[in-house]
Design a protein around this motif. Structure first.
Motif, mmCIF file in Angstrom:
data_model
loop_
_atom_site.group_PDB
_atom_site.id
_atom_site.type_symbol
_atom_site.label_atom_id
_atom_site.label_comp_id
_atom_site.label_asym_id
_atom_site.label_seq_id
_atom_site.Cartn_x
_atom_site.Cartn_y
_atom_site.Cartn_z
ATOM 1 N N UNK A 208 0.799 -1.217 0.000
ATOM 2 C CA UNK A 208 0.000 0.000 0.000
ATOM 3 C C UNK A 208 0.839 1.278 0.000
ATOM 4 N N UNK A 209 2.074 1.187 -0.501
ATOM 5 C CA UNK A 209 2.905 2.393 -0.587
ATOM 6 C C UNK A 209 2.229 3.458 -1.432
ATOM 7 N N UNK A 210 1.551 3.046 -2.494
ATOM 8 C CA UNK A 210 0.913 4.038 -3.366
ATOM 9 C C UNK A 210 -0.173 4.827 -2.648
ATOM 10 N N UNK A 211 -0.783 4.245 -1.611
ATOM 11 C CA UNK A 211 -1.794 4.975 -0.832
ATOM 12 C C UNK A 211 -1.177 6.240 -0.237
ATOM 13 N N UNK A 212 0.079 6.114 0.225
ATOM 14 C CA UNK A 212 0.769 7.299 0.743
ATOM 15 C C UNK A 212 1.250 8.197 -0.386
ATOM 16 N N UNK A 213 1.933 7.611 -1.368
ATOM 17 C CA UNK A 213 2.581 8.412 -2.402
ATOM 18 C C UNK A 213 1.588 9.231 -3.228
ATOM 19 N N UNK A 214 0.446 8.635 -3.591
ATOM 20 C CA UNK A 214 -0.454 9.282 -4.537
ATOM 21 C C UNK A 214 -1.712 9.878 -3.924
ATOM 22 N N UNK A 215 -2.117 9.400 -2.749
ATOM 23 C CA UNK A 215 -3.407 9.820 -2.216
ATOM 24 C C UNK A 215 -3.308 10.641 -0.924
ATOM 25 N N UNK A 216 -2.597 10.133 0.072
ATOM 26 C CA UNK A 216 -2.592 10.783 1.376
ATOM 27 C C UNK A 216 -1.369 11.663 1.612
ATOM 28 N N UNK A 217 -0.184 11.214 1.179
ATOM 29 C CA UNK A 217 1.026 12.002 1.359
ATOM 30 C C UNK A 217 0.927 13.399 0.797
ATOM 31 N N UNK A 218 0.440 13.568 -0.447
ATOM 32 C CA UNK A 218 0.316 14.918 -1.013
ATOM 33 C C UNK A 218 -0.618 15.830 -0.226
ATOM 34 N N UNK A 219 -1.503 15.255 0.582
ATOM 35 C CA UNK A 219 -2.407 16.049 1.408
ATOM 36 C C UNK A 219 -1.775 16.424 2.750
ATOM 37 N N UNK A 220 -0.596 15.867 3.028
ATOM 38 C CA UNK A 220 0.055 16.124 4.305
ATOM 39 C C UNK A 220 -0.321 15.140 5.388
ATOM 40 N N UNK A 221 -0.779 13.940 4.971
ATOM 41 C CA UNK A 221 -1.200 12.908 5.920
ATOM 42 C C UNK A 221 -0.211 11.747 5.891
ATOM 43 N N UNK A 222 0.260 11.341 7.056
ATOM 44 C CA UNK A 222 1.195 10.214 7.166
ATOM 45 C C UNK A 222 0.437 8.891 7.073
ATOM 46 N N UNK A 223 1.142 7.828 6.718
ATOM 47 C CA UNK A 223 0.548 6.494 6.633
ATOM 48 C C UNK A 223 1.440 5.505 7.372
ATOM 49 N N UNK A 224 0.822 4.715 8.237
ATOM 50 C CA UNK A 224 1.516 3.662 8.969
ATOM 51 C C UNK A 224 0.912 2.325 8.578
ATOM 52 N N UNK A 225 1.715 1.454 7.966
ATOM 53 C CA UNK A 225 1.218 0.148 7.550
ATOM 54 C C UNK A 225 1.292 -0.866 8.678
ATOM 55 N N UNK A 226 0.269 -1.711 8.763
ATOM 56 C CA UNK A 226 0.228 -2.769 9.779
ATOM 57 C C UNK A 226 -0.246 -4.057 9.111
ATOM 58 N N UNK A 227 0.536 -5.117 9.242
ATOM 59 C CA UNK A 227 0.143 -6.419 8.687
ATOM 60 C C UNK A 227 -0.961 -7.040 9.533
ATOM 61 N N UNK A 228 -1.851 -7.782 8.875
ATOM 62 C CA UNK A 228 -2.865 -8.539 9.591
ATOM 63 C C UNK A 228 -2.230 -9.741 10.275
ATOM 64 N N UNK A 229 -2.772 -10.188 11.411
ATOM 65 C CA UNK A 229 -2.241 -11.385 12.070
ATOM 66 C C UNK A 229 -2.146 -12.564 11.101
ATOM 67 N N UNK A 230 -1.002 -13.254 11.151
ATOM 68 C CA UNK A 230 -0.779 -14.391 10.272
ATOM 69 C C UNK A 230 -0.120 -14.037 8.962
ATOM 70 N N UNK A 231 0.185 -12.744 8.739
ATOM 71 C CA UNK A 231 0.753 -12.289 7.471
ATOM 72 C C UNK A 231 1.983 -11.432 7.736
ATOM 73 N N UNK A 232 3.029 -11.595 6.933
ATOM 74 C CA UNK A 232 4.178 -10.700 6.984
ATOM 75 C C UNK A 232 4.826 -10.623 8.353
ATOM 76 N N UNK A 233 5.047 -9.389 8.821
ATOM 77 C CA UNK A 233 5.682 -9.203 10.124
ATOM 78 C C UNK A 233 4.773 -9.633 11.276
ATOM 79 N N UNK A 234 3.499 -9.886 10.993
ATOM 80 C CA UNK A 234 2.562 -10.328 12.033
ATOM 81 C C UNK A 234 2.302 -11.832 11.961
ATOM 82 N N UNK A 235 3.199 -12.574 11.307
ATOM 83 C CA UNK A 235 2.981 -14.004 11.130
ATOM 84 C C UNK A 235 3.047 -14.780 12.442
#
Length: 413
Positions: A208-235
């Motif tokens: 979801x990097x594009x959510x920050x780069x194209x949608x929220x970042x240009x508005x001045x809003x930060x984005x913090x990604x969190x994996x769902x349990x059982x996936x990625x860093x939340x495995x």
């Protein structure tokens, strides 16, 4: 820049090569009866070409990789399922996508060494995406997917070092482990609003990097990604009916971050991530300024006793993997899934939350149904509903995030 990967390397030694060739094929990881059940011809995995193209990959290249998989003559777990080639070899899903990831990783390092920061960043981000697809659908215990996840995160961190505002890694202690989250900040010296992005059960937070780069970042809003349990860093954690527990831990942890305006924090979730976001709106209404749920199942699909007979096997395997169950027993699994209904949990439909909530859904989506979206919207004192109009939910992803960004801007800025 000196490249010093801080994770295990993708070495080509004989031992690792043997492990890869003997690794369980993905369709058999979460299902003890794989290979003993009849299957329909086609692909085991659900193709997400719209999403992958939206993320920035060339549709023609996506088709080329799929073609390499399709023409392989190597042995498959299911001869009728194209993407079930056994072992890390030509035609294997992980192998073919990882080849593209490795090429972009090489090109990124070469461009960085030549001082071409923008070119290098683009290559690293594409490398991350290809490695992420290689690990899809991200089942726990899938050895080849775990290797791909390591390399995807490695590429993402390389790209993060080359961003105008370098990627920050937030480490959140939780139940004896440490959850790593990627924080993207817009360029400013003032504390900024934040959206906690809860990805679905078939995605990594880097998707979801594009959510920050194209949608929220240009508005001045930060984005913090969190994996769902059982996936990625939340495995480390299994998914249970308290779907937002991990996210709430992150929400509390981020309160003291000096770069974040703790009075302006919202959550946005897609699919299962939206379920977690809506649940969080009930449990921590004083800490959230808004919630967006995109195509999110919260009740109807979870109590549908016939759903298991209609959904692709990959989805059953995915749910089983997240829940720590065996997909060979779908009846037991669906009985467990029924407990995830937010209506049955006494939340949606029983009382309204004070947190503004936006539900975005597609009329033809049988998972995050329009009925569920209406239930979400009606369960907030400031609830809103948006119907997507493009032919399918998958083709509406850009519209969904544009709509969400505008709605969030009104509540955070």
């Amino acid at each position: 820049m000196t490249w010093q990967p801080d994770m295990k390397d993708d070495g080509s030694g004989a031992v690792k090569g043997m492990q890869r060739k003997q690794a369980s094929e993905t369709s058999s990881v979460a299902n003890s009866q794989a290979g003993q059940r009849p299957v329909q011809s086609g692909w085991y995995r659900r193709m997400q070409v719209f999403k992958w193209a939206w993320q920035g990959l060339d549709p023609l290249l996506l088709q080329e990789v799929q073609a390499r998989i399709a023409v392989s003559t190597n042995k498959r777990t299911h001869e009728d399922l194209i993407d079930t080639v056994i072992g890390y070899r030509p035609g294997n899903w992980n192998y073919e996508w990882s080849q593209e990831g490795a090429l972009r990783m090489h090109d990124g390092k070469a461009a960085s060494a030549a001082g071409e920061r923008d070119v290098a960043r683009k290559h690293f981000l594409q490398s991350c995406l290809f490695y992420t697809i290689a690990g899809y659908p991200h089942l726990r215990g899938d050895v080849l997917a775990e290797d791909a996840h390591v390399l995807a995160n490695q590429a993402y961190r390389y790209a993060g070092q080359l961003m105008n505002d370098p990627l920050q890694i937030i480490k959140v202690p939780y139940q004896g482990h440490e959850l790593q989250c990627y924080l993207h900040l817009p360029k400013t010296d003032e504390p900024v609003p934040l959206v906690i992005m809860a990805g679905g059960g078939d995605a990594l937070q880097s998707d979801y990097f594009r959510v920050f780069r194209d949608y929220l970042g240009p508005l001045g809003i930060a984005v913090l990604g969190v994996d769902m349990p059982g996936v990625g860093y939340a495995e480390h954690w299994k998914l249970d009916q308290d779907t937002c527990a991990l996210h709430l831990q992150v929400l509390h942890h981020i309160q003291d971050n000096p770069w974040i305006n703790r009075h302006k924090i919202a959550m946005m979730g897609m699919r299962a991530g939206g379920h977690a976001a809506v649940r969080a709106a009930y449990l921590e209404p004083d800490l959230l300024a808004g919630v967006v749920a995109i195509g999110s199942p919260v009740h109807e699909a979870m109590v549908d006793k016939q759903l298991a007979s209609r959904v692709p096997q990959m989805l059953l395997d995915q749910w089983a993997s997240r829940l720590g169950l065996d997909a060979a027993y779908p009846e037991l699994m669906m009985a467990t899934v029924a407990n995830f209904s937010l209506r049955r949990q006494g939340l949606l439909g029983s009382r309204r939350t004070s947190v503004p909530m936006l539900a975005i859904a597609h009329p033809n989506d049988e998972y995050g149904t329009m009925t569920d979206a209406q239930l979400i919207a009606s369960s907030s004192v400031q609830g809103e509903l948006v119907r997507l109009k493009r032919p399918t939910f998958a083709s509406s992803i850009d519209t969904a995030f544009v709509t969400a960004a505008k709605w969030l801007a009104k509540r955070l800025l």
